[in-house]
Design an enzyme around this catalytic site. Structure first.
Site, PDB file in Angstrom:
ATOM      1  N   SER A   1     122.649  61.603  42.205  1.00 36.61           N
ATOM      2  CA  SER A   1     122.946  62.378  43.402  1.00 36.61           C
ATOM      3  C   SER A   1     124.240  61.832  43.998  1.00 36.61           C
ATOM      4  CB  SER A   1     121.793  62.245  44.396  1.00 36.61           C
ATOM      5  OG  SER A   1     122.230  62.663  45.662  1.00 36.61           O
TER       6      SER A   1
ATOM      7  N   ASP B   1     120.539  72.872  44.730  1.00 31.23           N
ATOM      8  CA  ASP B   1     119.604  72.918  45.864  1.00 31.23           C
ATOM      9  C   ASP B   1     119.981  73.996  46.875  1.00 31.23           C
ATOM     10  OD1 ASP B   1     118.185  70.806  44.835  1.00 31.23           O
ATOM     11  OD2 ASP B   1     119.146  69.300  46.119  1.00 31.23           O
TER      12      ASP B   1
ATOM     13  N   ASP C   1     120.498  61.640  55.577  1.00 29.71           N
ATOM     14  CA  ASP C   1     121.329  62.784  55.943  1.00 29.71           C
ATOM     15  C   ASP C   1     120.576  63.805  56.806  1.00 29.71           C
ATOM     16  OD1 ASP C   1     123.597  61.786  54.754  1.00 29.71           O
ATOM     17  OD2 ASP C   1     123.148  62.687  52.813  1.00 29.71           O
TER      18      ASP C   1
HETATM   19  N1  ARG Z   1     122.774  56.225  51.290  1.00 28.68           N
HETATM   20  C1  ARG Z   1     123.987  56.768  51.784  1.00 28.68           C
HETATM   21  C2  ARG Z   1     123.814  57.170  53.221  1.00 28.68           C
HETATM   22  O1  ARG Z   1     122.718  57.305  53.669  1.00 28.68           O
HETATM   23  C3  ARG Z   1     124.516  57.865  50.926  1.00 28.68           C
HETATM   24  C4  ARG Z   1     123.812  59.173  50.998  1.00 28.68           C
HETATM   25  C5  ARG Z   1     124.354  60.101  49.979  1.00 28.68           C
HETATM   26  N2  ARG Z   1     123.919  61.422  50.203  1.00 28.68           N
HETATM   27  C6  ARG Z   1     123.712  62.300  49.215  1.00 28.68           C
HETATM   28  N3  ARG Z   1     123.310  63.474  49.561  1.00 28.68           N
HETATM   29  N4  ARG Z   1     123.886  61.983  47.965  1.00 28.68           N
HETATM   30  O2  ARG Z   1     124.772  57.354  53.913  1.00 28.68           O
END
Ligand code: ARG
Length: 395
Positions: free
Chosen positions: A174, A14, A122
């Protein structure tokens, strides 16, 4: 002159595609990589970013800061989101975003960018932090708006544009990793009834493979922070790294949950935080020995709020700072030693001691030497129950 933009770069597909995409749109891209303990091959990724068109790559080692200013604050708070998530990813985002802002200032850039999708937490954490620290910076989130709708379209784009990526490797999930833990989502996990294969786990062994014999660990805390492991004084980064190996080997630290995201959806998440669960268990055990009842109970409510704030991207906010002041006040007496037994996925406290212990054997004992005046209990109960005498109207 082209516009400078600082991109939070991971080295993956990405963000590599983003470098090219932004470059084509006329930006000069500076790739920013924060080392929060993900053990990436920073050299290879740096080369990749430059080959893809970045004008510069900035790599910062933020491991100590991550542990000191984020992980240990969260540990002192006993923060856990929805009973299963120790917030590894959530804690790293404000730190990385702060790094983006710092780099933007150092490089004289007006723009920052990240590679988050429009469905996750995120993006919120990055953008709320950036705005809290410098509302003048303009934020771009290409993945949220570009024309590349699927992963194969991205791979196609990468090939067409000679972006050096590893397209042979399938990307089944992911994944986000740092020193505190790993977050795994998407792919087959999207079926909440699907039991993940053992090979999804990277930091912990499964029941079959976990060490047959129990292993004991001893953690010493000072002011709520772990400072010694098995008798050896260590800095936070080393302590977590070492403990993660031991705990992971014993199969400690997994969670499999359906989680409520900030953007309203439920998602399936697999987490591993081996050192985190041991330290949290130990920290709470010590608090139960040294904190008075009311402080302890109040702190339990604060822990929930603290986890929420962290999860929601509200790290750089007045409430989080104020809660830290409260928490630090409570941690003055969180000094002592906790002994734990790790075995086949279990982490149990087997002993605790502290110079600040509030436990008084002469009051608790049912043996000789009892100093508790049991005759006082009668009057206490009479007054305690007085408001309720004969008042209950339920069944
Ligand atoms: N669901 C978790 C959170 O919001 C993990 C996010 C993981 N992020 C990723 N880019 N794979 O903190």
């Amino acid at each position: 002159m082209s516009k400078k933009i600082i991109l939070a770069y991971s080295g993956g597909l990405d963000t590599s595609v983003i470098i090219k995409w932004l470059t084509k749109k006329g930006y000069s891209v500076i790739a920013y990589m924060a080392d929060v303990g993900q053990e990436s091959d920073f050299r290879t990724y740096k080369e990749r970013a430059l080959k893809t068109g970045a004008i510069k790559v900035v790599v910062e080692d933020l491991k100590s800061e991550f542990v000191r200013d984020f992980v240990f604050k969260s540990l002192k708070a006993d923060a856990v989101y929805e009973s299963g998530y120790l917030l590894a990813t959530a804690l790293s985002r404000p730190l990385i975003a702060k790094g983006l802002v710092r780099t933007a200032h150092a490089e004289g850039a007006e723009f920052v960018a990240h590679g988050c999708t429009g469905k996750g937490n995120d993006q919120v954490r990055f953008e709320v932090t950036i705005k809290a620290l410098d509302p003048g910076l303009k934020i771009l989130a290409p993945v949220r708006e570009w024309e590349l709708k699927t992963r194969s379209e991205e791979i196609e784009y990468a090939k067409d544009n000679f972006i050096p990526i590893d397209t042979t490797k399938k990307k089944p999930y992911s994944i986000d990793v740092n020193l505190w833990g790993i977050s795994i989502e998407s792919g087959k996990l999207e079926d909440p009834y699907y039991e993940p294969d053992e090979d999804i786990y990277q930091l912990t062994k499964g029941m079959n493979k976990a060490a047959a014999k129990p292993v004991y660990v001893e953690v010493v805390f000072k002011g709520g922070i772990p400072v010694k492991l098995d008798g050896k004084a260590m800095n936070g980064v080393d302590l977590i790294t070492k403990l993660a190996k031991v705990a992971g080997n014993a199969g400690v630290g997994r969670s499999d949950m359906i989680e409520n995201r900030l953007v309203g959806i439920k998602s399936r998440e697999i987490y591993e935080a081996p050192a985190g669960w041991v330290l949290l268990t130990a920290h709470k055990a010590l608090e139960s020995l040294v904190l008075d009842r009311e402080t302890l109970h109040f702190k339990e409510a604060v822990a929930l709020k603290y986890a929420e704030l962290t999860y929601y991207g509200l790290w750089y906010t007045p409430l989080r700072c104020a809660l830290d002041k409260f928490i630090d006040e409570t941690q003055k007496s969180v000094n002592g030693t906790v002994r734990l037994k790790l075995h086949k996925g279990n982490c149990s406290v087997v002993g605790r001691k502290s110079p600040d212990s509030l436990y008084r054997k002469e009051l608790a004992t049912y043996e000789k030497g009892d100093a508790f005046d049991q005759s006082l209990a009668k009057g206490f109960i009479e007054l305690w129950g007085l408001p309720y005498e004969g008042t209950y109207k339920g069944k």
